[in-house]
Enzyme design. Structure first.
Site, mmCIF file in Angstrom:
data_model
loop_
_atom_site.group_PDB
_atom_site.id
_atom_site.type_symbol
_atom_site.label_atom_id
_atom_site.label_comp_id
_atom_site.label_asym_id
_atom_site.label_seq_id
_atom_site.Cartn_x
_atom_site.Cartn_y
_atom_site.Cartn_z
ATOM 1 N N GLY A 9 0.823 -1.212 0.000
ATOM 2 C CA GLY A 9 0.000 0.000 0.000
ATOM 3 C C GLY A 9 0.851 1.253 0.000
ATOM 4 N N ALA A 10 1.870 1.267 -0.880
ATOM 5 C CA ALA A 10 2.812 2.391 -0.919
ATOM 6 C C ALA A 10 2.331 3.523 -1.829
ATOM 7 C CB ALA A 10 4.183 1.892 -1.380
ATOM 8 N N THR A 11 1.178 3.368 -2.442
ATOM 9 C CA THR A 11 0.744 4.352 -3.442
ATOM 10 C C THR A 11 0.044 5.564 -2.831
ATOM 11 O OG1 THR A 11 -1.281 3.057 -3.705
ATOM 12 C CG2 THR A 11 0.480 2.663 -5.299
ATOM 13 N N PHE A 14 -0.023 6.503 4.456
ATOM 14 C CA PHE A 14 1.065 6.044 5.333
ATOM 15 C C PHE A 14 2.156 5.319 4.533
ATOM 16 C CE2 PHE A 14 -2.232 5.072 8.968
ATOM 17 C CZ PHE A 14 -2.622 6.391 8.979
ATOM 18 N N ARG A 35 -2.205 0.661 -7.897
ATOM 19 C CA ARG A 35 -2.181 1.731 -8.906
ATOM 20 C C ARG A 35 -0.785 1.920 -9.500
ATOM 21 N NH1 ARG A 35 -5.357 5.994 -5.282
ATOM 22 N NH2 ARG A 35 -4.334 4.736 -3.698
ATOM 23 N N TYR A 151 -14.780 -3.243 10.041
ATOM 24 C CA TYR A 151 -13.443 -2.626 9.931
ATOM 25 C C TYR A 151 -12.683 -2.792 11.251
ATOM 26 C CZ TYR A 151 -9.630 0.666 9.635
ATOM 27 O OH TYR A 151 -8.375 1.216 9.668
ATOM 28 N N LYS A 155 -9.159 -5.010 12.401
ATOM 29 C CA LYS A 155 -7.964 -4.469 13.074
ATOM 30 C C LYS A 155 -7.733 -5.140 14.432
ATOM 31 C CE LYS A 155 -6.674 -1.697 9.773
ATOM 32 N NZ LYS A 155 -5.424 -1.913 9.025
ATOM 33 N N GLY A 182 -4.822 6.505 15.389
ATOM 34 C CA GLY A 182 -6.158 7.090 15.423
ATOM 35 C C GLY A 182 -6.361 7.907 14.155
ATOM 36 N N PHE A 188 -7.780 7.678 3.215
ATOM 37 C CA PHE A 188 -8.580 6.709 3.974
ATOM 38 C C PHE A 188 -10.081 7.032 3.934
ATOM 39 C CE2 PHE A 188 -10.478 5.470 8.078
ATOM 40 C CZ PHE A 188 -10.191 4.122 8.126
HETATM 41 P P1 NDP Z 1 -4.870 5.341 2.056
HETATM 42 O O1 NDP Z 1 -6.203 5.039 1.472
HETATM 43 O O2 NDP Z 1 -4.276 6.681 1.828
HETATM 44 O O3 NDP Z 1 -3.824 4.213 1.624
HETATM 45 C C1 NDP Z 1 -4.176 2.846 1.576
HETATM 46 C C2 NDP Z 1 -3.159 2.090 0.758
HETATM 47 O O4 NDP Z 1 -3.527 0.700 0.743
HETATM 48 C C3 NDP Z 1 -3.091 2.565 -0.684
HETATM 49 O O5 NDP Z 1 -1.740 2.649 -1.074
HETATM 50 C C4 NDP Z 1 -3.794 1.453 -1.458
HETATM 51 O O6 NDP Z 1 -3.187 1.305 -2.741
HETATM 52 C C5 NDP Z 1 -3.443 0.237 -0.588
HETATM 53 N N1 NDP Z 1 -4.360 -0.878 -0.820
HETATM 54 C C6 NDP Z 1 -5.689 -0.945 -0.574
HETATM 55 N N2 NDP Z 1 -6.178 -2.126 -0.975
HETATM 56 C C7 NDP Z 1 -5.126 -2.826 -1.503
HETATM 57 C C8 NDP Z 1 -4.990 -4.104 -2.104
HETATM 58 N N3 NDP Z 1 -6.039 -4.931 -2.243
HETATM 59 N N4 NDP Z 1 -3.767 -4.488 -2.525
HETATM 60 C C9 NDP Z 1 -2.709 -3.674 -2.396
HETATM 61 N N5 NDP Z 1 -2.768 -2.446 -1.846
HETATM 62 C C10 NDP Z 1 -3.972 -2.028 -1.399
HETATM 63 O O7 NDP Z 1 -5.061 5.097 3.634
HETATM 64 P P2 NDP Z 1 -4.001 5.135 4.848
HETATM 65 O O8 NDP Z 1 -2.641 5.442 4.404
HETATM 66 O O9 NDP Z 1 -4.620 5.976 5.901
HETATM 67 O O10 NDP Z 1 -4.137 3.626 5.347
HETATM 68 C C11 NDP Z 1 -3.031 2.757 5.489
HETATM 69 C C12 NDP Z 1 -3.350 1.756 6.586
HETATM 70 O O11 NDP Z 1 -3.542 2.461 7.803
HETATM 71 C C13 NDP Z 1 -4.620 0.945 6.372
HETATM 72 O O12 NDP Z 1 -4.387 -0.374 6.789
HETATM 73 C C14 NDP Z 1 -5.638 1.627 7.291
HETATM 74 O O13 NDP Z 1 -6.641 0.751 7.701
HETATM 75 C C15 NDP Z 1 -4.745 2.039 8.427
HETATM 76 N N6 NDP Z 1 -5.221 3.116 9.288
HETATM 77 C C16 NDP Z 1 -5.565 4.342 8.776
HETATM 78 C C17 NDP Z 1 -5.995 5.343 9.644
HETATM 79 C C18 NDP Z 1 -6.433 6.682 9.166
HETATM 80 O O14 NDP Z 1 -7.164 7.374 9.919
HETATM 81 N N7 NDP Z 1 -6.012 7.138 7.991
HETATM 82 C C19 NDP Z 1 -5.984 5.145 11.101
HETATM 83 C C20 NDP Z 1 -5.622 3.823 11.507
HETATM 84 C C21 NDP Z 1 -5.213 2.864 10.629
HETATM 85 P P3 NDP Z 1 -3.951 0.979 -4.114
HETATM 86 O O15 NDP Z 1 -5.318 1.596 -4.016
HETATM 87 O O16 NDP Z 1 -3.079 1.594 -5.159
HETATM 88 O O17 NDP Z 1 -3.970 -0.508 -4.166
HETATM 89 C C1 8X3 Z 2 -8.864 4.340 11.180
HETATM 90 C C2 8X3 Z 2 -9.186 5.083 12.428
HETATM 91 O O1 8X3 Z 2 -11.049 5.792 13.935
HETATM 92 O O2 8X3 Z 2 -11.324 6.166 11.548
HETATM 93 O O3 8X3 Z 2 -8.420 3.076 11.458
HETATM 94 O O4 8X3 Z 2 -11.484 3.945 12.421
HETATM 95 S S1 8X3 Z 2 -10.827 5.251 12.576
#
Ligand code: NDP
Ligand code: 8X3
Length: 252
Positions: A9-11, A14, A35, A151, A155, A182, A188
């Site tokens: 999920g580097a695209t 985080f 992507r 969801y 987690k 958080g 996201f």
């Molecule tokens: P983003 O949506 O910005 O990034 C998510 C990343 O996951 C994208 O790079 C996407 O890439 C990748 N991804 C999703 N589905 C797939 C798949 N099937 N295969 C490969 N890659 C995938 O969200 P965040 O950076 O916020 O989220 C990163 C992580 O942090 C997640 O696990 C999320 O649940 C967790 N998190 C986020 C929080 C928040 O508030 N933002 C808080 C707590 C946890 P692509 O679409 O190109 O595949």
């Molecule tokens: C993402 C944080 O609080 O939106 O994991 O579910 S929250």
């Protein structure tokens, strides 16, 4: 030789911030996500400062995950750090109104995708007696909230799987960490609300959420403790977010 991190999920969010942070600190990067154009852009940006191997991968595809790990070029094969970051939330409806497909997609990505990547990469770490798996969990895996249903449960799986990995890896030098953020601003909420940018913007409006760089900083910190130190978990929230009292319904 510099250390190697494999970031799923580097695209975006985080994962992209971790890629930038680890590149700046001299690590070699293996980057994936679905992507292609985002991966191309990140490779172009970072390959001037660090060796980058980037390829499209859907972590829900077990055979593709296994094939990608087997096909890593020799100079990227000995992974020091797996950042299991790929994940998503879909919807915020109460359970009785959720779309079953959203639940499938969250389980397939947040649980099964993380399992596939871990299972493909862990044996090499154990064989080398060196490595670190950093999982990106969430505060939603500990604290329930309305609409968090599946969801949050995915987690909670990540939390317990991380601890169980520690149990299995006792006697090796392989470390495991669960980072539980958080509210953080990234794509996201745009994903959760299926492209509705107005709804997504409302989540962060007037607040001061975590930024992706804050999480990259936490991941980097956990990854760079002395080798005898294992950070089991880190729960990190923005100052603007806290807990509230139990909700009581007085009219039932
Ligand atoms: P983003 O949506 O910005 O990034 C998510 C990343 O996951 C994208 O790079 C996407 O890439 C990748 N991804 C999703 N589905 C797939 C798949 N099937 N295969 C490969 N890659 C995938 O969200 P965040 O950076 O916020 O989220 C990163 C992580 O942090 C997640 O696990 C999320 O649940 C967790 N998190 C986020 C929080 C928040 O508030 N933002 C808080 C707590 C946890 P692509 O679409 O190109 O595949
Ligand atoms: C993402 C944080 O609080 O939106 O994991 O579910 S929250």
């Amino acid at each position: 030789m510099s250390q190697i991190t494999f970031i799923t999920g580097a695209t975006s969010g985080f994962g992209a911030a971790c890629a930038r942070r680890f590149a700046a600190e001299g690590w070699r990067l293996i980057l994936c996500g679905r992507r292609q154009e985002r991966l191309d852009a990140l490779r172009a940006e970072l390959s001037t400062i660090a060796p980058v191997y980037a390829f499209p991968l859907d972590v829900r595809d077990e055979a593709a995950v296994n094939a990608a790990v087997v096909a890593l070029p020799a100079e990227f094969a000995e992974i020091d750090l797996l950042v299991n970051n790929a994940g998503l939330a879909l919807g915020l409806e109460p359970a009785q109104r959720c779309h079953m497909q959203d639940w499938h997609d969250m389980v397939d990505t947040n649980i099964k995708g993380l399992l596939f990547c871990t299972r493909a990469i862990l044996p090499g770490m154990v064989e080398r007696n060196r490595g670190h798996v950093i999982n990106i969990g969430s505060v939603a895996g500990t604290y329930p909230y309305p609409g968090g249903n599946a969801y949050g449960a995915t987690k909670a799986f990540v939390k317990q799987f991380s601890r169980n990995l520690r149990a299995d890896l006792l006697g090796t030098r392989v470390r495991v960490t669960n980072i539980e953020p958080g509210m953080a601003e990234s794509e996201f909420s745009l994903v959760r609300f299926k492209g509705d940018d107005g709804k997504a913007a409302q989540v962060y409006e007037g607040a001061h959420p975590l930024q992706s760089e804050d999480i990259a900083d936490t991941v980097f910190w956990a990854a760079t403790r002395p080798p005898h130190v294992n950070i089991n978990s880190v729960e990190v929230m923005p100052v603007c977010q806290a807990f509230s009292a139990f909700a009581i319904s007085r009219d039932i």
